[in-house]
Each structure stands twice: as C-alpha cells, then as structure tokens.
Design a protein around this motif. Sequence first.
Motif, short mmCIF file in Angstrom:
data_model
loop_
_atom_site.label_atom_id
_atom_site.label_comp_id
_atom_site.label_asym_id
_atom_site.label_seq_id
_atom_site.Cartn_x
_atom_site.Cartn_y
_atom_site.Cartn_z
N GLU A 30 -2.73 -31.66 29.51
CA GLU A 30 -3.62 -31.88 28.49
C GLU A 30 -2.56 -32.22 27.10
N TRP A 31 -1.35 -31.58 27.37
CA TRP A 31 -0.42 -31.74 26.17
C TRP A 31 -0.09 -33.35 26.02
N ASN A 32 -0.06 -33.85 24.82
CA ASN A 32 0.12 -35.21 24.49
C ASN A 32 -1.12 -35.87 25.35
N ASN A 33 -2.19 -35.51 24.89
CA ASN A 33 -3.45 -36.14 25.76
C ASN A 33 -3.81 -37.48 25.26
N PRO A 63 -2.83 -27.25 31.12
CA PRO A 63 -2.39 -27.39 29.83
C PRO A 63 -1.40 -28.32 29.63
N GLY A 64 -0.19 -27.96 30.18
CA GLY A 64 1.05 -28.79 30.07
C GLY A 64 1.71 -29.44 31.12
N SER A 65 2.88 -30.10 30.86
CA SER A 65 3.60 -30.77 32.28
C SER A 65 4.00 -29.53 33.09
N PHE A 66 4.67 -28.48 32.31
CA PHE A 66 5.25 -27.28 32.98
C PHE A 66 4.06 -26.82 34.12
N GLU A 67 2.90 -26.80 33.71
CA GLU A 67 1.81 -26.34 34.81
C GLU A 67 1.48 -27.51 35.70
N LEU A 68 2.15 -28.59 35.64
CA LEU A 68 1.92 -29.76 36.71
C LEU A 68 2.14 -29.25 38.09
N GLY A 88 2.00 -36.44 33.41
CA GLY A 88 2.21 -35.72 32.10
C GLY A 88 2.99 -36.49 31.09
N CYS A 89 3.26 -36.02 29.92
CA CYS A 89 4.04 -36.80 28.85
C CYS A 89 5.01 -35.64 28.12
N ILE A 90 6.37 -35.92 28.25
CA ILE A 90 7.13 -34.79 27.62
C ILE A 90 8.01 -35.62 26.60
N ILE A 91 7.80 -35.22 25.28
CA ILE A 91 8.36 -35.83 24.08
C ILE A 91 9.47 -34.89 23.81
N LYS A 92 10.81 -35.63 23.51
CA LYS A 92 11.74 -34.92 23.08
C LYS A 92 11.65 -34.51 21.62
C1 DLZ Z 1 5.49 -26.10 24.65
C2 DLZ Z 1 5.58 -27.53 24.95
C3 DLZ Z 1 6.42 -28.59 24.18
C4 DLZ Z 1 7.40 -28.19 23.20
N1 DLZ Z 1 6.30 -29.85 24.39
C5 DLZ Z 1 5.63 -30.40 25.49
C6 DLZ Z 1 5.46 -31.70 25.68
O1 DLZ Z 1 6.18 -32.66 24.82
N2 DLZ Z 1 4.93 -32.11 26.96
C7 DLZ Z 1 4.01 -31.48 27.48
O2 DLZ Z 1 3.68 -31.55 28.67
N3 DLZ Z 1 4.16 -30.09 27.46
C8 DLZ Z 1 4.79 -29.53 26.40
N4 DLZ Z 1 4.79 -28.26 26.12
C9 DLZ Z 1 4.10 -27.36 26.91
C10 DLZ Z 1 4.67 -26.76 28.29
O3 DLZ Z 1 4.64 -27.64 29.28
C11 DLZ Z 1 3.60 -25.57 28.83
O4 DLZ Z 1 2.25 -26.04 28.77
C12 DLZ Z 1 3.81 -24.48 27.99
O5 DLZ Z 1 5.43 -24.15 27.56
C13 DLZ Z 1 3.36 -23.29 28.67
O6 DLZ Z 1 3.86 -22.85 29.90
#
Ligand code: DLZ
Length: 167
Positions: A30-33, A63-68, A88-92
């Motif tokens: 869901e992060w960067n949805n 919730p976020g990419s960490f949870e994938l 997922g999408c992780i932005i620096k």
């Molecule tokens: C905390 C965080 C940050 C700073 N940035 C991203 C992001 O760019 N993309 C993403 O998918 N998730 C991000 N998260 C959330 C983490 O993936 C994770 O959901 C939280 O640290 C809770 O475990």
Amino acid sequence: MATNLKNLSDYDASKVPDAGKMKFGIVVSEWNNEITDVLCKGAYETLRQNGAQEGNIFVKTVPGSFELTLGAQFLAEYGEFDAIICIGCIIKGETPHFDYICDSVTKGITDLNIKYNKPFIFCVLTTNNINQARERAGGKHGNKGDEAAITAIKMAALGSQMRILKG
Ligand code: DLZ
C-alpha cells in the motif's frame, strides 16, 4: 538491459505460454499506492490477456514493501499458486530506510523462491524519486507490472515442464 533503455511492457506474445490453467497470487504494497495500484493493474490485465481466469488471480495487500515477504509467504502457505507476484515501490528518501527495505525485500523474495521451489516474482521499483517510478508504472518506460506478469507465466510454465520431466 537497463530499465531506462527498455520498455517494460514489451514482449513477444508468440513466446508466452498459455496461462489458462495457471493460478496466480499477487501481493501489493500500500505504500506509494499511486504507483503500486498501476503496477498491479498492469500485472492483472497482462495475466488475463494471456489466458489466466479471473477466479485464478488472487490479490492481497500489505502495508509496505517490507511486508511483501511475509505476505507472499502467507499466500504460499495457505494457497496453491503456480506463481506469486510481489509488487512494491521504494523511493529513496533522506533516511537509510531505503537501503534497509530494499535489502530486506530483495533477500526475502529470493529466499522464498528457494524455500518453496516456486516462482516469486520481484516487481518492486527502487527509484530515486517519484518521477522515475511513474516512468515505470505506465509512463515512458512502460509498466513493470506487465513485465512481472509475463515473467510469472514463463516461470510457472517452466516449473510445470520440469515436474512433467520428473514424472
Ligand atoms: C517506512 C517506509 C519508508 C520510509 N519508505 C517506504 C517506501 O518508499 N516504500 C515502501 O514500500 N515502504 C516504505 N516504508 C514502509 C516499510 O516498507 C514498512 O511497511 C514499515 O517499515 C513497517 O514495517
């Protein structure tokens, strides 16, 4: 080939196996949805265009990419899937979070492939900014969700061929 030289939606349809009998899981962060919704739509539609049945594509969010990693493991434990696509999408940003999350999800998804002997497809954008992500989610570089779906179908087909070989 570097993604900035490649259209992520380009594929040779004649080389894609029929996905009519395959079952897919999709786990979406869901992060960067704004971005992950587009990737998910691309993956879903590409699976459908290549024969996958609506009832054989199961989408869940985390919730976020960490949870994938755990989200995908839940699907593998409690469902029968030929392939699972992790989106997922992780932005620096200004924090070291980027590197930690990228390392964790990359290793997590890699390990799932080995643990379950099944394809877990890495559809996680890791970009410097939102514009680079938009370019890869329906923008000038195409949609990485499309590419992930094709990879999922090809790897699922390879797995079936190998199982048939074994008898
Ligand atoms: C905390 C965080 C940050 C700073 N940035 C991203 C992001 O760019 N993309 C993403 O998918 N998730 C991000 N998260 C959330 C983490 O993936 C994770 O959901 C939280 O640290 C809770 O475990």
